[in-house]
Design a protein around this motif. Structure first.
Motif, PDB file in Angstrom:
ATOM      1  N   ASN A 291       0.832  -1.207   0.000  1.00  0.00           N
ATOM      2  CA  ASN A 291       0.000   0.000   0.000  1.00  0.00           C
ATOM      3  C   ASN A 291       0.864   1.253   0.000  1.00  0.00           C
ATOM      4  N   ALA A 292       0.260   2.352  -0.378  1.00  0.00           N
ATOM      5  CA  ALA A 292       0.903   3.661  -0.317  1.00  0.00           C
ATOM      6  C   ALA A 292       0.115   4.525   0.662  1.00  0.00           C
ATOM      7  N   PRO A 293       0.804   5.527   1.250  1.00  0.00           N
ATOM      8  CA  PRO A 293       2.205   5.901   1.027  1.00  0.00           C
ATOM      9  C   PRO A 293       3.166   5.038   1.844  1.00  0.00           C
ATOM     10  N   ARG A 294       4.416   4.993   1.379  1.00  0.00           N
ATOM     11  CA  ARG A 294       5.462   4.284   2.089  1.00  0.00           C
ATOM     12  C   ARG A 294       6.068   5.198   3.157  1.00  0.00           C
ATOM     13  N   VAL A 295       6.889   4.605   3.997  1.00  0.00           N
ATOM     14  CA  VAL A 295       7.457   5.341   5.133  1.00  0.00           C
ATOM     15  C   VAL A 295       8.254   6.549   4.666  1.00  0.00           C
ATOM     16  N   ASP A 296       9.107   6.370   3.674  1.00  0.00           N
ATOM     17  CA  ASP A 296       9.949   7.487   3.233  1.00  0.00           C
ATOM     18  C   ASP A 296       9.118   8.618   2.645  1.00  0.00           C
ATOM     19  N   GLN A 297       8.002   8.273   1.986  1.00  0.00           N
ATOM     20  CA  GLN A 297       7.153   9.315   1.407  1.00  0.00           C
ATOM     21  C   GLN A 297       6.498  10.170   2.490  1.00  0.00           C
ATOM     22  N   VAL A 298       6.019   9.532   3.544  1.00  0.00           N
ATOM     23  CA  VAL A 298       5.355  10.289   4.608  1.00  0.00           C
ATOM     24  C   VAL A 298       6.374  11.121   5.377  1.00  0.00           C
ATOM     25  N   LEU A 299       7.525  10.561   5.682  1.00  0.00           N
ATOM     26  CA  LEU A 299       8.545  11.333   6.398  1.00  0.00           C
ATOM     27  C   LEU A 299       9.001  12.529   5.561  1.00  0.00           C
ATOM     28  N   SER A 300       9.128  12.343   4.254  1.00  0.00           N
ATOM     29  CA  SER A 300       9.520  13.463   3.388  1.00  0.00           C
ATOM     30  C   SER A 300       8.467  14.562   3.394  1.00  0.00           C
ATOM     31  N   ALA A 301       7.189  14.157   3.384  1.00  0.00           N
ATOM     32  CA  ALA A 301       6.103  15.139   3.411  1.00  0.00           C
ATOM     33  C   ALA A 301       6.090  15.884   4.747  1.00  0.00           C
ATOM     34  N   LEU A 302       6.289  15.172   5.848  1.00  0.00           N
ATOM     35  CA  LEU A 302       6.344  15.815   7.153  1.00  0.00           C
ATOM     36  C   LEU A 302       7.514  16.797   7.206  1.00  0.00           C
ATOM     37  N   TYR A 303       8.640  16.379   6.693  1.00  0.00           N
ATOM     38  CA  TYR A 303       9.843  17.217   6.694  1.00  0.00           C
ATOM     39  C   TYR A 303       9.606  18.491   5.883  1.00  0.00           C
ATOM     40  N   ALA A 304       8.959  18.344   4.733  1.00  0.00           N
ATOM     41  CA  ALA A 304       8.662  19.504   3.894  1.00  0.00           C
ATOM     42  C   ALA A 304       7.736  20.484   4.591  1.00  0.00           C
TER      43      ALA A 304
END
Length: 254
Positions: A48-61
């Motif tokens: 499933n999506a989103p993956r861990v790196d995608q969510v962390l990147s969005a939080l970071y942004a």
């Protein structure tokens, strides 16, 4: 809690079965409703999506620099020990200044026992029948001895709350299977046998548990734990422990 509180990232395994993600999102929505000021996000390890790196990147942004990652798992097996730390570490390499504390897995907990009983009673079991009822605590299964030991200990502890017997069973990787545990209790003279799936969301292995319960002749088969209110509260308990005492838990920092 202040606006600077860490975000909560709930990490589920994921499944090809669409019921899995729907259940995970229902659970996180319930947790979010209990703490509307807390940012709660969901990520998946696989399927499933989103993956861990995608969510962390969005939080970071969005400017988030502190995160509590919570494994949506009932035991500390391979996913908790290897997959989740690896996924977090890979993401942190690219996100300088981001700090992630890893919360404990959900089990064991009295809140899980309460949720299991809620599902049994919702399935039609009368609470007054507790003393004459044997329970099969059916989990997905694991090759990790620590995880198997935790399931067995949970069954022993649950037995002390008034059930005539509580036995562990597994859908994969370990024995006994659900149907065999049901039959074993019948052979011991237990009058009423029920199956309580010790799994969070629907999918292939929970379906195997349900089929085994029917094949074994169980009187009652409960639903999965799902978005039970006890689980939503447990998510927040695990989050609070990690957010307020991160030195006692594994911490990953970019």
């Amino acid at each position: 809690m202040s606006p600077a509180s860490p975000a909560l990232l709930v990490i589920a395994h994921g499944s090809r079965d669409p019921r899995h993600a729907a259940t995970v999102h229902a659970l996180t929505r319930r947790a979010r409703a209990l703490r509307p000021e807390l940012r709660v996000e969901t990520a998946y390890l696989d399927f499933n999506a989103p993956r861990v790196d995608q969510v962390l990147s969005a939080l970071y942004a969005d400017g988030v620099r502190d995160v509590v990652a919570l494994p949506l798992l009932l035991t500390r097996a391979f996913h908790a020990k290897a997959d989740i730390p690896a996924a977090l570490s890979e993401a942190l390499v690219r996100l300088p200044g981001l700090s992630v504390s890893v919360a404990d897995v959900l089990g064991p907990s009295p809140l899980l026992i309460s949720a299991l009983e809620r599902r049994l009673f919702e399935a039609g079991l009368d609470p007054a029948d507790r003393a004459g009822t044997g329970v099969v605590l059916a989990s997905a299964g694991s090759t990790d001895p620590e995880a198997i030991a935790v399931i067995a200990e949970t069954a022993r502890e649950w037995r002390h709350t008034g059930w005539c017997a509580v036995r562990p069973a597994f859908a994969s990787a370990a024995l006994p299977r659900t149907e065999d545990a049901v039959r074993a209790l019948r052979a011991e003279g237990v009058r009423r046998v029920v199956v309580a799936p010790y799994v969070i969301a629907p999918g292939r292995l929970p379906d195997r548990i349900a089929a085994g319960a029917v094949a074994g002749g169980a009187d009652v088969v409960a639903d999965v734990l799902g978005a039970a209110p006890e689980l939503a509260r447990l998510l927040l308990h695990r989050y609070a422990a990690a957010a307020t005492a991160p030195s006692r838990l594994p911490a990953l920092t970019a």
